[in-house]
Design a protein around this motif. Structure first.
Motif, PDB file in Angstrom:
ATOM      1  N   PRO A 153     -25.292 -29.522 -12.966  1.00  6.93           N
ATOM      2  CA  PRO A 153     -23.970 -29.132 -12.474  1.00  6.93           C
ATOM      3  C   PRO A 153     -23.647 -27.724 -12.957  1.00  6.93           C
ATOM      4  O   PRO A 153     -23.853 -27.399 -14.121  1.00  6.93           O
ATOM      5  N   GLU A 154     -23.208 -26.925 -12.027  1.00 10.48           N
ATOM      6  CA  GLU A 154     -22.920 -25.542 -12.370  1.00 10.48           C
ATOM      7  C   GLU A 154     -21.476 -25.401 -12.820  1.00 10.48           C
ATOM      8  O   GLU A 154     -20.578 -26.006 -12.253  1.00 10.48           O
ATOM      9  N   ALA A 155     -21.309 -24.605 -13.822  1.00 11.22           N
ATOM     10  CA  ALA A 155     -19.957 -24.296 -14.278  1.00 11.22           C
ATOM     11  C   ALA A 155     -19.333 -23.357 -13.250  1.00 11.22           C
ATOM     12  O   ALA A 155     -20.020 -22.535 -12.649  1.00 11.22           O
ATOM     13  N   PRO A 156     -18.044 -23.481 -13.029  1.00 12.66           N
ATOM     14  CA  PRO A 156     -17.418 -22.572 -12.064  1.00 12.66           C
ATOM     15  C   PRO A 156     -17.558 -21.131 -12.539  1.00 12.66           C
ATOM     16  O   PRO A 156     -17.448 -20.839 -13.734  1.00 12.66           O
ATOM     17  N   LEU A 157     -17.865 -20.269 -11.596  1.00 14.22           N
ATOM     18  CA  LEU A 157     -18.010 -18.857 -11.933  1.00 14.22           C
ATOM     19  C   LEU A 157     -16.647 -18.270 -12.261  1.00 14.22           C
ATOM     20  O   LEU A 157     -15.650 -18.594 -11.609  1.00 14.22           O
ATOM     21  N   PRO A 158     -16.602 -17.415 -13.252  1.00 10.28           N
ATOM     22  CA  PRO A 158     -15.312 -16.783 -13.548  1.00 10.28           C
ATOM     23  C   PRO A 158     -14.892 -15.902 -12.373  1.00 10.28           C
ATOM     24  O   PRO A 158     -15.710 -15.212 -11.780  1.00 10.28           O
ATOM     25  N   GLN A 159     -13.633 -15.981 -12.051  1.00  7.44           N
ATOM     26  CA  GLN A 159     -13.104 -15.210 -10.937  1.00  7.44           C
ATOM     27  C   GLN A 159     -12.718 -13.816 -11.419  1.00  7.44           C
ATOM     28  O   GLN A 159     -12.045 -13.667 -12.439  1.00  7.44           O
ATOM     29  N   ALA A 160     -13.164 -12.847 -10.665  1.00 12.92           N
ATOM     30  CA  ALA A 160     -12.802 -11.471 -10.992  1.00 12.92           C
ATOM     31  C   ALA A 160     -11.330 -11.259 -10.655  1.00 12.92           C
ATOM     32  O   ALA A 160     -10.817 -11.824  -9.686  1.00 12.92           O
ATOM     33  N   PRO A 161     -10.638 -10.476 -11.452  1.00 13.31           N
ATOM     34  CA  PRO A 161      -9.239 -10.211 -11.131  1.00 13.31           C
ATOM     35  C   PRO A 161      -9.145  -9.440  -9.813  1.00 13.31           C
ATOM     36  O   PRO A 161     -10.049  -8.709  -9.438  1.00 13.31           O
ATOM     37  N   GLU A 162      -8.059  -9.659  -9.116  1.00 10.30           N
ATOM     38  CA  GLU A 162      -7.831  -8.960  -7.856  1.00 10.30           C
ATOM     39  C   GLU A 162      -7.783  -7.464  -8.134  1.00 10.30           C
ATOM     40  O   GLU A 162      -7.125  -7.021  -9.079  1.00 10.30           O
ATOM     41  N   PRO A 163      -8.496  -6.690  -7.317  1.00 10.87           N
ATOM     42  CA  PRO A 163      -8.443  -5.238  -7.547  1.00 10.87           C
ATOM     43  C   PRO A 163      -7.041  -4.707  -7.238  1.00 10.87           C
ATOM     44  O   PRO A 163      -6.377  -5.182  -6.311  1.00 10.87           O
ATOM     45  N   GLU A 164      -6.629  -3.772  -8.037  1.00 11.91           N
ATOM     46  CA  GLU A 164      -5.311  -3.177  -7.806  1.00 11.91           C
ATOM     47  C   GLU A 164      -5.402  -2.194  -6.654  1.00 11.91           C
ATOM     48  O   GLU A 164      -6.370  -1.461  -6.526  1.00 11.91           O
ATOM     49  N   VAL A 165      -4.398  -2.201  -5.832  1.00 11.16           N
ATOM     50  CA  VAL A 165      -4.339  -1.256  -4.724  1.00 11.16           C
ATOM     51  C   VAL A 165      -3.445  -0.115  -5.183  1.00 11.16           C
ATOM     52  O   VAL A 165      -2.295  -0.331  -5.558  1.00 11.16           O
ATOM     53  N   ILE A 166      -4.002   1.044  -5.164  1.00  5.14           N
ATOM     54  CA  ILE A 166      -3.246   2.215  -5.609  1.00  5.14           C
ATOM     55  C   ILE A 166      -3.049   3.133  -4.408  1.00  5.14           C
ATOM     56  O   ILE A 166      -4.006   3.509  -3.737  1.00  5.14           O
ATOM     57  N   PHE A 167      -1.788   3.439  -4.157  1.00  2.00           N
ATOM     58  CA  PHE A 167      -1.469   4.345  -3.073  1.00  2.00           C
ATOM     59  C   PHE A 167      -1.272   5.717  -3.675  1.00  2.00           C
ATOM     60  O   PHE A 167      -0.478   5.889  -4.597  1.00  2.00           O
ATOM     61  N   ARG A 168      -2.004   6.677  -3.152  1.00  2.00           N
ATOM     62  CA  ARG A 168      -1.874   8.038  -3.642  1.00  2.00           C
ATOM     63  C   ARG A 168      -1.454   8.934  -2.478  1.00  2.00           C
ATOM     64  O   ARG A 168      -2.043   8.872  -1.401  1.00  2.00           O
ATOM     65  N   PRO A 169      -0.467   9.730  -2.719  1.00  2.00           N
ATOM     66  CA  PRO A 169      -0.031  10.635  -1.640  1.00  2.00           C
ATOM     67  C   PRO A 169      -1.137  11.625  -1.269  1.00  2.00           C
ATOM     68  O   PRO A 169      -1.918  12.046  -2.121  1.00  2.00           O
ATOM     69  N   GLY A 170      -1.216  11.910   0.003  1.00  2.00           N
ATOM     70  CA  GLY A 170      -2.160  12.899   0.483  1.00  2.00           C
ATOM     71  C   GLY A 170      -3.541  12.348   0.800  1.00  2.00           C
ATOM     72  O   GLY A 170      -4.401  13.091   1.226  1.00  2.00           O
ATOM     73  N   ARG A 171      -3.771  11.103   0.616  1.00  2.00           N
ATOM     74  CA  ARG A 171      -5.099  10.549   0.867  1.00  2.00           C
ATOM     75  C   ARG A 171      -5.229  10.001   2.292  1.00  2.00           C
ATOM     76  O   ARG A 171      -6.321   9.817   2.770  1.00  2.00           O
ATOM     77  N   HIS A 172      -4.126   9.699   2.907  1.00  2.00           N
ATOM     78  CA  HIS A 172      -4.179   9.118   4.234  1.00  2.00           C
ATOM     79  C   HIS A 172      -3.020   9.710   5.046  1.00  2.00           C
ATOM     80  O   HIS A 172      -1.991  10.013   4.513  1.00  2.00           O
ATOM     81  N   GLU A 173      -3.196   9.869   6.356  1.00  2.00           N
ATOM     82  CA  GLU A 173      -2.158  10.498   7.152  1.00  2.00           C
ATOM     83  C   GLU A 173      -0.870   9.700   7.189  1.00  2.00           C
ATOM     84  O   GLU A 173       0.185  10.264   7.377  1.00  2.00           O
ATOM     85  N   ARG A 174      -0.899   8.419   7.027  1.00  2.00           N
ATOM     86  CA  ARG A 174       0.325   7.627   7.063  1.00  2.00           C
ATOM     87  C   ARG A 174       1.105   7.702   5.756  1.00  2.00           C
ATOM     88  O   ARG A 174       2.247   7.317   5.735  1.00  2.00           O
ATOM     89  N   PHE A 175       0.427   8.064   4.715  1.00  2.00           N
ATOM     90  CA  PHE A 175       1.103   8.140   3.418  1.00  2.00           C
ATOM     91  C   PHE A 175       1.441   9.579   3.102  1.00  2.00           C
ATOM     92  O   PHE A 175       0.724  10.506   3.425  1.00  2.00           O
ATOM     93  N   PHE A 176       2.509   9.809   2.444  1.00  2.00           N
ATOM     94  CA  PHE A 176       2.950  11.162   2.116  1.00  2.00           C
ATOM     95  C   PHE A 176       2.382  11.583   0.819  1.00  2.00           C
ATOM     96  O   PHE A 176       2.341  10.999  -0.156  1.00  2.00           O
TER      97      PHE A 176
END
Length: 185
Positions: free
Chosen positions: A162-185
């Motif tokens: 029986p396999e032990a449950p794999l540890p779940q990686a934390p959800e990656p943080e979404v970082i919004f940086r201005p100037g990286r995408h046309e929709r963002f300022f």
């Protein structure tokens, strides 16, 4: 897991498996303790799952057949026969599988049954008892099955541990940086 010095041997069946397969009376008859009067040899077979309600009339009156201690047998002789049978099985399995088998997930039922039949034969033959035709036939059938496994004509399926449950990686943080995408300022 190596089977060298310091490592306990891997048994593919235990005394409880032998008792469940052949009955406690036979186990006692094959490996009695000196001066043991546990069960009469001529009674009906008593299987491990029926032990509490089984036993002789005297044993039931004295409470021995109703949840009392199991009748004694020479556990060292039984374990010796089981170890010998397990190593004999390994000699055939080693052709195709790394031995001793990893039993963390359980022991394949056909292998456990074959080892019980082989150990029963060793108990009969190794301690001067006359082995019956049925005991010898079952031993030969177990060896034939192991030869088929070694030849590749039969397969042995070793249960995965029986396999032990794999540890779940934390959800990656979404970082919004201005100037990286046309929709963002």
């Amino acid at each position: 897991m190596p089977d060298g010095a310091g490592w306990p041997p891997v048994l593919y069946a235990g005394p409880a498996d032998m008792a469940a397969r052949f009955g406690l009376q036979e186990l006692i008859a094959l490996a009695p303790l000196p001066d043991s009067e546990a069960l009469p040899a001529n009674g009906p077979p008593v299987f491990a799952d029926r032990w509490p309600e089984s036993g002789t009339e005297n044993q039931r009156e004295e409470g021995e057949g109703s949840g009392g201690p199991l009748p004694p047998y020479d556990a060292a002789r039984v374990n010796d026969a089981l170890e010998r049978a397990s190593r004999e099985a390994d000699s055939y399995l080693a052709v195709r599988l790394p031995v001793p088998l990893d039993t963390a997930g359980g022991i394949p039922q056909p292998l456990g049954a074959a080892v019980c039949d082989m150990a029963r034969y060793h108990l009969c033959a190794g301690f001067g008892m006359q082995d019956s035709e049925a005991v010898e036939r079952r031993y030969r059938e177990a060896l034939a099955w192991l030869r088929e496994v070694a030849r590749g004509a039969a397969a042995i399926v070793v249960p995965a541990p029986p396999e032990a449950p794999l540890p779940q990686a934390p959800e990656p943080e979404v970082i919004f940086r201005p100037g990286r995408h046309e929709r963002f300022f």
